[in-house]
Design a protein around this motif. Structure first.
Motif, PDB file in Angstrom:
ATOM      1  N   ASP A  90       0.839  -1.202   0.000  1.00  0.00           N
ATOM      2  CA  ASP A  90       0.000   0.000   0.000  1.00  0.00           C
ATOM      3  C   ASP A  90       0.878   1.257   0.000  1.00  0.00           C
ATOM      4  O   ASP A  90       0.625   2.207  -0.738  1.00  0.00           O
ATOM      5  N   GLU A 150       1.218   3.881  -3.038  1.00  0.00           N
ATOM      6  CA  GLU A 150       0.923   5.297  -2.794  1.00  0.00           C
ATOM      7  C   GLU A 150       2.107   6.173  -3.234  1.00  0.00           C
ATOM      8  O   GLU A 150       1.918   7.227  -3.837  1.00  0.00           O
ATOM      9  N   LYS A 210       2.309   9.274  -6.009  1.00  0.00           N
ATOM     10  CA  LYS A 210       2.935  10.582  -5.751  1.00  0.00           C
ATOM     11  C   LYS A 210       4.085  10.859  -6.710  1.00  0.00           C
ATOM     12  O   LYS A 210       4.376  12.007  -7.032  1.00  0.00           O
TER      13      LYS A 210
END
Ligand SMILES: [Fe+2]
Ligand SMILES: [Fe+2]
Length: 292
Positions: free
Chosen positions: A56, A60, A64
């Motif tokens: 996760d 993520e 970004k």
């Protein structure tokens, strides 16, 4: 076997790592994942080296960093440890491809455990078994040999242990035919890129084989090519002062233009590397980008 061909350029992005810089919004975790974007003849191939242990946080960070999982072309797993392999099936699901190459050593799924401070399995975890990887679209290329991923980019295969100071000093064990044996991490492989006009760039996971062994092994594959840069973990976090000094001395002999080391390298080794290599050394952190 030699590294055939050369890359025109290479970008390395630290997608996951133990540390995060001041004011950074990236998520840190104990583990490492490096994206290699290898440019050759106008084309770019993307190879992810390890997936750390928290998919996760990894995914993520990719959002970004504007890295699309679907743009990744292959994954190399440097060794079995969960902080390099956990969540692979989930990451493969996000990549969403069939027959997607996953390159590793044939022993990667073995029992690998420590007893310090208590009995604990530290290898490839539930959910990332051979079957899970294949069900998620991965095609396993399990080999002890060096393997060309594209011209100018290869895995090292099993690394010959030639130095007398780089024993695997973790209390790691495996079971072979019912007998408990110390685990020498023969599955520890690295990646070598040959970048035009720069030289060889070496990418390690934990470097359990010993970073000087890894460099010597690459030299034995590629001859007296210039070692341009070295990036990854050197696993010296628990090493003796003597081993740290011998390792740094050993690295000096290769005269690399830069070293970026973190993850399991350890603070004492980072200090020694900085004292020796000055501006040519940087500690790894999540989000670091190196353009070669
Ligand atoms: Fe590690
Ligand atoms: Fe490791």
């Amino acid at each position: 076997m030699e590294i055939e061909g050369q890359l025109d350029n290479l970008r390395i992005t630290v997608v996951a790592e133990d540390s995060v810089q001041y004011e950074s919004s990236y998520l840190g975790q104990h583990g490492i994942s490096l994206l290699l974007e290898a440019g050759r003849e106008g084309d770019v191939k993307r190879v992810l080296v390890d997936v750390a242990q928290n998919p996760d946080a990894l995914l993520e960070n990719m959002v970004k960093m504007a890295i699309s999982p679907a743009s990744i072309d292959a994954i190399v797993l440097t060794h079995c440890h969960y902080d390099h392999t956990r969540g692979l099936a989930k990451v493969l699901g996000e990549i969403g491809k069939k027959n997607f190459p996953v390159i590793a050593h044939p022993d990667i799924f073995r029992l690998n455990f420590t007893t310090d401070p208590f009995l604990r399995y530290v290898g490839v975890m539930d959910g990332d078994s051979r079957e899970d990887i294949e069900a998620a679209g991965g095609m396993l290329y399990l080999t002890r040999d060096p393997m060309q991923i594209m011209p100018g980019l290869m895995t090292t295969g099993e690394v010959a242990r030639v130095t007398n100071f780089e024993e695997v000093d973790m209390s790691l064990f495996t079971v072979i035919e019912g007998e408990i044996k110390s685990d020498t991490m023969l599955d520890d492989i690295s990646v070598a890129a040959h970048v035009k006009e720069k030289g060889i760039v070496v990418v390690t996971g934990c470097g359990h084989a010993g970073i000087v062994n890894i460099l010597r092994h690459i030299r034995s594959l590629k001859g007296e090519q210039k070692i341009h840069g070295i990036i990854g973990g050197f696993h010296l976090i628990e090493a003796s002062e003597t081993r740290i000094l011998k390792t740094v001395q050993g690295l000096k002999e290769f005269e690399p233009d830069w070293i970026a080391a973190g993850h399991c390298t350890g603070f004492r080794t980072q200090v020694e590397l900085f004292n020796t290599f000055k501006d040519r050394f940087s500690p790894l952190c999540t989000g670091m980008v190196i353009d070669i």
